[in-house]
Motif scaffolding. Structure first.
Motif, PDB file in Angstrom:
ATOM      1  N   ALA A 119       0.822  -1.264  -0.180  1.00 47.83           N
ATOM      2  CA  ALA A 119      -0.064   0.142   0.175  1.00 47.83           C
ATOM      3  C   ALA A 119       0.762   1.122  -0.133  1.00 47.83           C
ATOM      4  O   ALA A 119       1.776   1.501   0.466  1.00 47.83           O
ATOM      5  CB  ALA A 119      -1.173  -0.313   1.344  1.00 47.83           C
ATOM      6  N   VAL A 120       0.499   2.134  -0.837  1.00 53.48           N
ATOM      7  CA  VAL A 120       1.303   3.478  -0.615  1.00 53.48           C
ATOM      8  C   VAL A 120      -0.178   4.621  -0.869  1.00 53.48           C
ATOM      9  O   VAL A 120      -0.876   4.134  -1.453  1.00 53.48           O
ATOM     10  CB  VAL A 120       1.493   3.873  -1.982  1.00 53.48           C
ATOM     11  N   ASP A 121       0.219   5.413   0.358  1.00 54.93           N
ATOM     12  CA  ASP A 121      -0.584   7.214   0.124  1.00 54.93           C
ATOM     13  C   ASP A 121       0.362   7.784  -0.110  1.00 54.93           C
ATOM     14  O   ASP A 121       1.537   8.113  -0.121  1.00 54.93           O
ATOM     15  CB  ASP A 121      -0.498   7.071   1.996  1.00 54.93           C
ATOM     16  N   LEU A 167      -1.096  15.342  -4.484  1.00 52.02           N
ATOM     17  CA  LEU A 167      -1.101  14.287  -5.673  1.00 52.02           C
ATOM     18  C   LEU A 167      -2.346  14.363  -5.741  1.00 52.02           C
ATOM     19  O   LEU A 167      -2.753  14.015  -7.255  1.00 52.02           O
ATOM     20  CB  LEU A 167      -0.085  13.316  -6.020  1.00 52.02           C
ATOM     21  N   ALA A 168      -3.105  13.013  -4.645  1.00 52.49           N
ATOM     22  CA  ALA A 168      -4.368  13.034  -4.616  1.00 52.49           C
ATOM     23  C   ALA A 168      -4.816  13.547  -4.087  1.00 52.49           C
ATOM     24  O   ALA A 168      -5.190  13.553  -2.606  1.00 52.49           O
ATOM     25  CB  ALA A 168      -4.225  11.562  -4.167  1.00 52.49           C
ATOM     26  N   TRP A 169      -5.342  14.996  -4.032  1.00 50.15           N
ATOM     27  CA  TRP A 169      -6.433  16.275  -3.924  1.00 50.15           C
ATOM     28  C   TRP A 169      -7.950  15.533  -3.713  1.00 50.15           C
ATOM     29  O   TRP A 169      -8.675  16.340  -3.142  1.00 50.15           O
ATOM     30  CB  TRP A 169      -5.979  17.506  -4.037  1.00 50.15           C
ATOM     31  N   SER A 170      -8.053  15.063  -4.452  1.00 54.17           N
ATOM     32  CA  SER A 170      -9.327  14.635  -4.842  1.00 54.17           C
ATOM     33  C   SER A 170      -9.980  12.128  -4.673  1.00 54.17           C
ATOM     34  O   SER A 170      -9.063  12.131  -5.942  1.00 54.17           O
ATOM     35  CB  SER A 170     -10.533  15.142  -6.207  1.00 54.17           C
ATOM     36  N   GLY A 171     -10.505  12.418  -4.007  1.00 55.74           N
ATOM     37  CA  GLY A 171     -10.279  10.774  -4.057  1.00 55.74           C
ATOM     38  C   GLY A 171      -9.410  10.350  -3.322  1.00 55.74           C
ATOM     39  O   GLY A 171      -8.911  10.607  -2.772  1.00 55.74           O
ATOM     40  N   LEU A 172      -9.237   9.041  -4.122  1.00 61.05           N
ATOM     41  CA  LEU A 172      -8.953   7.577  -3.551  1.00 61.05           C
ATOM     42  C   LEU A 172      -6.672   8.396  -3.421  1.00 61.05           C
ATOM     43  O   LEU A 172      -6.491   8.909  -4.429  1.00 61.05           O
ATOM     44  CB  LEU A 172      -8.562   6.365  -4.453  1.00 61.05           C
ATOM     45  N   ARG A 173      -6.762   7.772  -2.156  1.00 59.28           N
ATOM     46  CA  ARG A 173      -5.302   8.728  -1.955  1.00 59.28           C
ATOM     47  C   ARG A 173      -4.052   6.950  -1.889  1.00 59.28           C
ATOM     48  O   ARG A 173      -2.987   7.121  -1.782  1.00 59.28           O
ATOM     49  CB  ARG A 173      -5.210   9.470  -0.435  1.00 59.28           C
ATOM     50  N   MET A 199      -2.535   5.033  -9.764  1.00 60.07           N
ATOM     51  CA  MET A 199      -1.290   5.730  -9.002  1.00 60.07           C
ATOM     52  C   MET A 199      -0.938   6.545  -9.975  1.00 60.07           C
ATOM     53  O   MET A 199      -0.453   7.291  -9.516  1.00 60.07           O
ATOM     54  CB  MET A 199      -0.994   4.848  -7.784  1.00 60.07           C
ATOM     55  N   TYR A 200       0.056   5.618 -10.965  1.00 57.10           N
ATOM     56  CA  TYR A 200       0.790   5.857 -12.070  1.00 57.10           C
ATOM     57  C   TYR A 200       0.200   7.290 -12.668  1.00 57.10           C
ATOM     58  O   TYR A 200       0.923   8.171 -12.988  1.00 57.10           O
ATOM     59  CB  TYR A 200       1.457   4.880 -12.398  1.00 57.10           C
ATOM     60  N   ARG A 201      -1.069   7.547 -12.975  1.00 58.73           N
ATOM     61  CA  ARG A 201      -1.423   7.928 -13.830  1.00 58.73           C
ATOM     62  C   ARG A 201      -1.413   8.962 -13.086  1.00 58.73           C
ATOM     63  O   ARG A 201      -0.928  10.660 -13.562  1.00 58.73           O
ATOM     64  CB  ARG A 201      -2.623   7.605 -14.083  1.00 58.73           C
ATOM     65  N   ILE A 202      -1.526   9.791 -11.733  1.00 63.83           N
ATOM     66  CA  ILE A 202      -1.773  10.295 -10.793  1.00 63.83           C
ATOM     67  C   ILE A 202      -0.236  11.224 -10.953  1.00 63.83           C
ATOM     68  O   ILE A 202       0.260  12.430 -11.256  1.00 63.83           O
ATOM     69  CB  ILE A 202      -2.608   9.875  -9.786  1.00 63.83           C
TER      70      ILE A 202
END
Length: 126
Positions: A43-45, A50-56, A69-72
């Motif tokens: 698991a990576v948080d 980077l992930a300001w909306s949705g899944l982190r 995650m790579y796309r983000i």
């Protein structure tokens, strides 16, 4: 008053030395794919920048979540983010799918700096 200039001719091709505003500048990319030493499983948080909306939190053992995650990171990250969260081997092996998930500016920037990421257009004769 309208500021339209009737003498202005739009360009259809981008000069190779001019970076896209939709992709990272080449100096933001790592100097080699080996520099990308991020996690390869578990698991990576991602941080809020980077992930300001949705899944982190992303389970890298699940290909769908890894690709997400790579796309983000590829589309919103900077050099330090690439190094911290991406792995060179995983990026290379998943690039054929990732390149379809990111915009042209991101795809072109990475493939220009790392030609081995470009798709093979021809096959060698047997």
């Amino acid at each position: 008053m309208d500021s339209y200039d009737p003498g202005h001719q739009p360009t259809t091709e981008r000069d190779a030395s001019t970076p896209s505003r939709w992709g990272p500048a080449s100096d933001q990319l790592p100097s080699s794919l080996a520099e990308l030493t991020g996690p390869t499983h578990g698991a990576v948080d991602l941080p809020l920048h980077l992930a300001w909306s949705g899944l982190r939190t992303f389970d890298l053992d699940d290909d769908k979540l890894l690709l997400g995650m790579y796309r983000i990171v590829l589309t919103t990250g900077l050099r330090d983010d690439y190094i911290q969260f991406l792995d060179g081997n995983l990026l290379t092996s998943h690039w054929p799918r990732l390149r379809k998930m990111v915009g042209r500016g991101v795809r072109t920037a990475w493939e220009d700096v790392f030609p081995r990421l470009r798709p093979h257009t021809g096959q060698a004769a047997a």
